[in-house]
Scaffold this motif. Structure first.
Motif, PDB file in Angstrom:
ATOM      1  N   ARG A 218      16.753 -45.345  24.841  1.00  0.00           N
ATOM      2  CA  ARG A 218      17.476 -45.928  23.693  1.00  0.00           C
ATOM      3  C   ARG A 218      18.035 -44.800  22.821  1.00  0.00           C
ATOM      4  O   ARG A 218      19.214 -44.810  22.437  1.00  0.00           O
ATOM      5  N   CYS A 252      17.856 -50.740  28.828  1.00  0.00           N
ATOM      6  CA  CYS A 252      17.745 -49.313  29.130  1.00  0.00           C
ATOM      7  C   CYS A 252      16.303 -48.863  28.985  1.00  0.00           C
ATOM      8  O   CYS A 252      15.581 -49.289  28.089  1.00  0.00           O
ATOM      9  N   GLY A 253      15.902 -48.019  29.909  1.00  0.00           N
ATOM     10  CA  GLY A 253      14.550 -47.473  29.900  1.00  0.00           C
ATOM     11  C   GLY A 253      14.474 -46.389  30.952  1.00  0.00           C
ATOM     12  O   GLY A 253      15.374 -46.274  31.791  1.00  0.00           O
TER      13      GLY A 253
HETATM   14  N1  PMP Z   1      10.180 -50.995  25.702  1.00  0.00           N
HETATM   15  C1  PMP Z   1       9.075 -51.130  26.457  1.00  0.00           C
HETATM   16  C2  PMP Z   1       8.129 -52.236  26.164  1.00  0.00           C
HETATM   17  C3  PMP Z   1       8.834 -50.228  27.516  1.00  0.00           C
HETATM   18  O1  PMP Z   1       7.742 -50.357  28.269  1.00  0.00           O
HETATM   19  C4  PMP Z   1       9.755 -49.202  27.783  1.00  0.00           C
HETATM   20  C5  PMP Z   1       9.529 -48.265  28.922  1.00  0.00           C
HETATM   21  N2  PMP Z   1       8.748 -47.171  28.533  1.00  0.00           N
HETATM   22  C6  PMP Z   1      10.892 -49.096  26.953  1.00  0.00           C
HETATM   23  C7  PMP Z   1      11.065 -50.004  25.927  1.00  0.00           C
HETATM   24  C8  PMP Z   1      11.887 -48.010  27.156  1.00  0.00           C
HETATM   25  O2  PMP Z   1      11.332 -46.772  26.793  1.00  0.00           O
HETATM   26  P1  PMP Z   1      11.813 -45.404  27.446  1.00  0.00           P
HETATM   27  O3  PMP Z   1      13.306 -45.397  27.326  1.00  0.00           O
HETATM   28  O4  PMP Z   1      11.178 -44.367  26.610  1.00  0.00           O
HETATM   29  O5  PMP Z   1      11.374 -45.408  28.858  1.00  0.00           O
END
Ligand code: PMP
Length: 299
Positions: A218, A252-253
């Motif tokens: 994000r 996104c993640g």
């Molecule tokens: N929200 C949740 C609940 C998640 O598990 C994740 C994955 N870690 C994300 C958002 C996205 O985080 P990131 O971009 O740091 O992987």
């Protein structure tokens, strides 16, 4: 089930590199019984130069520390020591494109009192595309994200993921690809394991912080927006606003990367994905993790 390890797999456990098949945990542990542990989800990529690079490794290990501190879990580790250990895990397992899972967990303790020691493991396995490249059919979940007054929602805590698992399984059982969860106030929060953005007239919107995990992807998307002069705003909005306004939307993640939506509760997103600013962000993100130069084509 995917295969995460085999007879030859090596993981990191409390300062040592050991065979996954021989590593042991205590079945009386506070983490196993109560979901009281913190973890990270990180990716490494084979970059254009052929090297293996962990994406945003400092940010991930800093978040792991913050998560542990938020939950009163002892954290006597240094980021650089863990980054070095992670590269060693990748090397010993001959991995380049990998998903990396550090987990800080606690010893035997059936009470609720604070532990004075913690353990750490770092595991890694091969990872291709997580949710795939096709657009997703999303369902608004009847499960809400936990109340931030009940949990430290900014922490990546193991126990939070019972909520994620329930919502994701429910959406899949109903024929959708993934769930979208609201927060306790009825505003859009996030996916079970990813953050969300929507696009309207060339501008991006994403839920404000407070009830969500502050995703590193994000933050990267916001960074890309600033670099490409794409307007972006963090605010609270409802599912109805998304359905009425959105030209496009994406999750996104780390694992999901940037993945577009086809529909939300069977309402199709207005624009062809390939004609959206969101698609430019997706391409820019892919280039960034591969350390490839990116030139935005005008939409
Ligand atoms: N929200 C949740 C609940 C998640 O598990 C994740 C994955 N870690 C994300 C958002 C996205 O985080 P990131 O971009 O740091 O992987």
């Amino acid at each position: 089930m995917a295969s995460y390890y085999n007879e030859d797999t090596i993981l990191y456990l409390n300062g040592e590199f050991v065979k996954a098949s021989e590593a042991k945990i205590d079945l009386f542990g506070q983490s196993l019984h109560y979901g009281y542990a913190v973890f990270e989800g990180i990716r490494s990529y084979r970059t254009v130069s052929g090297e293996t690079k962990i994406f945003k490794e400092v940010e991930h290990f800093e978040r792991l520390k913050k998560s542990a501190e938020a939950l009163n879990i002892p954290y006597p580790y240094f980021a650089q020591e863990l980054i070095d250990a992670t590269y060693e895990v990748l090397k010993r397992n001959n991995l380049q494109n990998a998903y990396i899972r550090p987990l800080v967990f606690l010893p035997a303790n059936m009470s609720f009192i604070q532990s004075t020691e913690s353990f750490i493991t770092i595991q890694a396995w091969e990872m291709g595309k997580f949710l795939g490249d096709k657009l997703l059919k999303i369902m608004t979940s009847s499960f809400e994200r936990p109340n931030p007054k009940a949990f430290k929602m900014e922490a990546k805590a193991s126990g939070h993921y019972v909520n994620s698992i329930m919502a994701s399984q429910d959406a899949k059982a109903k024929g959708y690809d993934e769930a979208l969860l609201n927060d306790v106030n009825g505003f859009v929060a996030e996916a079970p394991g990813a953050n969300m953005f929507y696009e309207k007239d060339g501008k991006l919107f994403t839920p404000a912080l407070g009830n969500i995990l502050p995703g590193i992807t994000r933050a990267t998307v916001i960074e890309i927006c600033h670099e490409l002069d794409i307007p972006v705003e963090e605010k609270f909005f409802t599912v109805d606003e998304v359905k009425q306004n959105a030209d496009a939307a994406f999750f996104c993640g780390t694992a999901a990367e940037v993945i577009g939506w086809e529909s939300l509760d069977d309402v199709k997103l207005k624009k062809d994905w390939n004609e959206t600013v969101s698609k430019v962000i997706q391409d820019a993100y892919k280039a960034r993790v591969m350390e490839k130069e990116f030139k935005a084509a005008l939409v």
